[in-house]
Design a protein around this motif. Structure first.
Motif, PDB file in Angstrom:
ATOM      1  N   ASP A 196       5.200  12.915  -4.537  1.00 57.38           N
ATOM      2  CA  ASP A 196       5.905  12.097  -3.599  1.00 57.38           C
ATOM      3  C   ASP A 196       5.174  10.758  -3.526  1.00 57.38           C
ATOM      4  OD1 ASP A 196       7.588  14.205  -2.934  1.00 57.38           O
ATOM      5  OD2 ASP A 196       5.984  15.293  -1.786  1.00 57.38           O
ATOM      6  N   VAL A 197       5.814   9.855  -3.254  1.00 61.06           N
ATOM      7  CA  VAL A 197       5.524   8.553  -2.713  1.00 61.06           C
ATOM      8  C   VAL A 197       5.697   8.100  -1.468  1.00 61.06           C
ATOM      9  CG1 VAL A 197       5.729   6.042  -3.448  1.00 61.06           C
ATOM     10  CG2 VAL A 197       5.871   7.708  -5.055  1.00 61.06           C
ATOM     11  N   LYS A 198       4.634   7.602  -0.597  1.00 59.57           N
ATOM     12  CA  LYS A 198       5.001   7.156   0.644  1.00 59.57           C
ATOM     13  C   LYS A 198       4.379   5.787   0.832  1.00 59.57           C
ATOM     14  CE  LYS A 198       4.163   8.319   5.569  1.00 59.57           C
ATOM     15  NZ  LYS A 198       3.483   9.226   6.821  1.00 59.57           N
ATOM     16  N   ILE A 199       5.351   4.811   1.108  1.00 58.99           N
ATOM     17  CA  ILE A 199       5.024   3.357   1.360  1.00 58.99           C
ATOM     18  C   ILE A 199       4.566   3.018   2.715  1.00 58.99           C
ATOM     19  CG2 ILE A 199       5.725   1.071   0.832  1.00 58.99           C
ATOM     20  CD1 ILE A 199       7.658   1.889  -1.334  1.00 58.99           C
ATOM     21  N   LYS A 200       3.432   2.291   3.117  1.00 58.30           N
ATOM     22  CA  LYS A 200       3.047   1.970   4.111  1.00 58.30           C
ATOM     23  C   LYS A 200       3.648   0.618   4.558  1.00 58.30           C
ATOM     24  CE  LYS A 200      -1.182   1.128   7.131  1.00 58.30           C
ATOM     25  NZ  LYS A 200      -2.603   0.941   6.883  1.00 58.30           N
ATOM     26  N   ASP A 201       4.188   0.658   5.786  1.00 62.10           N
ATOM     27  CA  ASP A 201       4.780  -0.541   6.165  1.00 62.10           C
ATOM     28  C   ASP A 201       5.678  -1.019   5.341  1.00 62.10           C
ATOM     29  OD1 ASP A 201       2.892  -0.720   8.635  1.00 62.10           O
ATOM     30  OD2 ASP A 201       1.517  -1.689   7.297  1.00 62.10           O
ATOM     31  N   PHE A 202       6.633  -0.077   5.135  1.00 62.54           N
ATOM     32  CA  PHE A 202       7.792  -0.591   4.228  1.00 62.54           C
ATOM     33  C   PHE A 202       8.705  -1.595   4.457  1.00 62.54           C
ATOM     34  CE2 PHE A 202      12.374   0.225   2.665  1.00 62.54           C
ATOM     35  CZ  PHE A 202      12.050   0.546   1.255  1.00 62.54           C
ATOM     36  N   ASP A 203       8.956  -2.373   3.839  1.00 58.76           N
ATOM     37  CA  ASP A 203       9.734  -3.877   4.273  1.00 58.76           C
ATOM     38  C   ASP A 203      11.067  -3.654   3.629  1.00 58.76           C
ATOM     39  OD1 ASP A 203      10.854  -6.329   4.428  1.00 58.76           O
ATOM     40  OD2 ASP A 203       8.873  -7.302   3.788  1.00 58.76           O
ATOM     41  N   SER A 204      12.001  -3.320   4.859  1.00 61.85           N
ATOM     42  CA  SER A 204      13.691  -3.336   4.433  1.00 61.85           C
ATOM     43  C   SER A 204      14.262  -4.875   4.185  1.00 61.85           C
ATOM     44  CB  SER A 204      14.098  -2.427   5.435  1.00 61.85           C
ATOM     45  OG  SER A 204      13.928  -3.025   6.612  1.00 61.85           O
ATOM     46  N   SER A 205      13.788  -5.763   3.991  1.00 68.10           N
ATOM     47  CA  SER A 205      14.300  -6.947   3.902  1.00 68.10           C
ATOM     48  C   SER A 205      15.179  -7.067   2.592  1.00 68.10           C
ATOM     49  CB  SER A 205      13.560  -8.080   3.953  1.00 68.10           C
ATOM     50  OG  SER A 205      12.503  -8.257   4.874  1.00 68.10           O
TER      51      SER A 205
ATOM     52  N   ASN B 281       0.860  -1.264  -0.231  1.00 72.31           N
ATOM     53  CA  ASN B 281       0.138  -0.004  -0.042  1.00 72.31           C
ATOM     54  C   ASN B 281       0.792   1.301   0.137  1.00 72.31           C
ATOM     55  OD1 ASN B 281      -2.452  -1.539   0.130  1.00 72.31           O
ATOM     56  ND2 ASN B 281      -2.438  -1.891   2.367  1.00 72.31           N
ATOM     57  N   PHE B 282       0.523   2.335  -0.692  1.00 73.27           N
ATOM     58  CA  PHE B 282       1.066   3.600  -0.884  1.00 73.27           C
ATOM     59  C   PHE B 282       0.198   4.431  -0.963  1.00 73.27           C
ATOM     60  CE2 PHE B 282       0.686   2.470  -5.096  1.00 73.27           C
ATOM     61  CZ  PHE B 282       0.828   3.822  -5.840  1.00 73.27           C
ATOM     62  N   THR B 283       0.757   5.746  -0.839  1.00 78.22           N
ATOM     63  CA  THR B 283       0.084   7.128  -0.840  1.00 78.22           C
ATOM     64  C   THR B 283       0.968   7.976  -2.239  1.00 78.22           C
ATOM     65  OG1 THR B 283       1.031   8.245   0.605  1.00 78.22           O
ATOM     66  CG2 THR B 283      -1.102   7.078   1.160  1.00 78.22           C
ATOM     67  N   LEU B 284       0.193   8.749  -3.083  1.00 82.42           N
ATOM     68  CA  LEU B 284       0.642   9.287  -4.098  1.00 82.42           C
ATOM     69  C   LEU B 284       0.147  10.658  -3.870  1.00 82.42           C
ATOM     70  CD1 LEU B 284       2.256   9.454  -6.708  1.00 82.42           C
ATOM     71  CD2 LEU B 284       0.377   8.813  -7.721  1.00 82.42           C
ATOM     72  N   SER B 285       1.059  11.961  -3.952  1.00 79.51           N
ATOM     73  CA  SER B 285       0.671  13.244  -3.557  1.00 79.51           C
ATOM     74  C   SER B 285       1.598  14.011  -4.419  1.00 79.51           C
ATOM     75  CB  SER B 285       0.892  13.491  -2.396  1.00 79.51           C
ATOM     76  OG  SER B 285       2.019  13.397  -1.550  1.00 79.51           O
TER      77      SER B 285
ATOM     78  N   ALA C  82       2.659  -8.672  -4.108  1.00 81.71           N
ATOM     79  CA  ALA C  82       1.621  -7.819  -3.805  1.00 81.71           C
ATOM     80  C   ALA C  82       1.721  -6.613  -4.753  1.00 81.71           C
ATOM     81  CB  ALA C  82       1.659  -7.318  -2.300  1.00 81.71           C
ATOM     82  N   GLY C  83       0.626  -5.793  -4.659  1.00 78.54           N
ATOM     83  CA  GLY C  83       0.734  -4.642  -5.685  1.00 78.54           C
ATOM     84  C   GLY C  83      -0.588  -3.767  -5.395  1.00 78.54           C
ATOM     85  N   SER C  84      -0.536  -2.491  -5.608  1.00 81.39           N
ATOM     86  CA  SER C  84      -1.486  -1.621  -5.479  1.00 81.39           C
ATOM     87  C   SER C  84      -1.408  -0.541  -6.508  1.00 81.39           C
ATOM     88  CB  SER C  84      -1.808  -0.936  -4.137  1.00 81.39           C
ATOM     89  OG  SER C  84      -0.835  -0.325  -3.620  1.00 81.39           O
ATOM     90  N   THR C  85      -2.695   0.263  -6.647  1.00 83.37           N
ATOM     91  CA  THR C  85      -2.470   1.327  -7.619  1.00 83.37           C
ATOM     92  C   THR C  85      -3.276   2.851  -7.082  1.00 83.37           C
ATOM     93  OG1 THR C  85      -4.611   0.836  -8.520  1.00 83.37           O
ATOM     94  CG2 THR C  85      -2.792  -0.136  -9.571  1.00 83.37           C
ATOM     95  N   GLN C  86      -2.710   3.852  -7.422  1.00 83.31           N
ATOM     96  CA  GLN C  86      -3.087   5.254  -7.139  1.00 83.31           C
ATOM     97  C   GLN C  86      -3.042   6.096  -8.203  1.00 83.31           C
ATOM     98  OE1 GLN C  86      -3.806   6.435  -3.980  1.00 83.31           O
ATOM     99  NE2 GLN C  86      -3.751   4.379  -2.988  1.00 83.31           N
TER     100      GLN C  86
END
Length: 280
Positions: free
Chosen positions: A55-64, A31-35, A152-156
């Motif tokens: 700007d892109v903000k990724i929710k619960d960013f996975d740094s693995s 999930n992410f927000t686009l602004s 996984a994937g999502s769109t904005q």
């Protein structure tokens, strides 16, 4: 006693499986927000040739280490100006380190057009260089990849409008010199506006519910008129001279103010500043 211990262990195992399942579902989200970037305060006066920042903000960013996020534009609908490298350029800003004779100089940032961008941070940005006028309905997909496999994937979606404004001046000789008088000349100051070639490209086009007028400020003088898309409009009075064409006093229009009058709504004011005038 053994029977009770068995049931307790089974219950614990069941709870553990539910927790792992819940963690996996969360882990596989993208999930992410686009602004629109706050670096630009006004977004209703975009012109062809400008570069916009989002700007892109990724929710619960996975740094693995095996996880990669890939952002790409959806380019399915030409009528909504979604064609990358045709309607716009989808760009990534990268840092270029230069050196000359072992003496390092300042790093430079350049923008490169991409089909997709790898997003490395939870908070990031990308750029869109506008190539055509129109009402843009842009859609972006963020894909989460684990070991090169889609998980996984999502769109904005983001909306904006852009126009192409061309300011120009031209001169015509209206009569030749003779023994009775000097040659005569007229200089004209005109401009055109293109708001797109698709059916829905009506940003500055008049309609039953919207009328567009303009006030041009040039050389400390104002000139008013109605907006006619893709037709020549005047931003300063014609100047008649003798012997030769008038010398252009300024090659920049200070301000083009467009007023949109809309039914039952406040006027919408759009300002375009410091527009370059070219010789036609």
């Amino acid at each position: 006693m053994k029977k009770y211990l068995f049931f307790i262990l089974v219950g614990l195992a069941s709870c553990s499986e539910e927790n792992n399942s819940s963690e996996t579902i969360k882990h596989n989200e993208a999930n992410f927000t686009l602004s629109k970037s706050n670096e630009r305060s006004v977004w209703n006066n975009i012109q062809v040739g400008e570069t916009l920042k989002f700007d892109v903000k990724i929710k619960d960013f996975d740094s693995s280490p095996d996880v990669v996020y890939v952002l790409k534009p959806i380019t399915a609908d030409a009528t909504k100006h979604q064609q990358n490298k045709i309607d716009y350029n989808f760009q990534e800003e990268i840092k270029v380190t230069s050196s000359l004779m072992s003496e390092s100089i300042e790093d430079q940032f350049v923008k490169q057009t991409r089909d997709s961008i790898v997003v490395k941070l939870a908070n990031s940005s990308f750029f869109v260089s506008i190539l055509k006028p129109g009402n843009f309905t842009q859609q972006y997909e963020l894909r989460k990849m684990l070991a090169n496999k889609y998980v996984a994937g999502s769109t904005q979606e983001i909306l904006f409008s852009a126009v192409k404004i061309e300011m120009y001046t031209w001169n015509e000789q209206t009569s030749n010199s003779s023994m009775f008088g000097n040659s005569k000349h007229s200089r004209y100051y005109e401009f055109t506006i293109d708001d797109g070639d698709q059916t829905n490209d009506t940003y500055l086009t008049d309609s039953d519910s919207k009328q567009n007028t303009y006030t041009a400020l040039y050389n400390d003088k104002k000139f008013n008129g109605n907006i006619f898309i893709n037709s020549a409009m005047t931003f300063s009075e014609k100047v008649n001279t003798e012997k030769g064409a008038q010398i252009v006093p300024k090659w920049t229009l200070s301000e083009l103010k467009i007023t949109q009058k809309r039914n039952h709504e406040p006027d919408n004011i759009i300002l375009y500043n410091n527009l370059t005038i070219k010789q036609k």
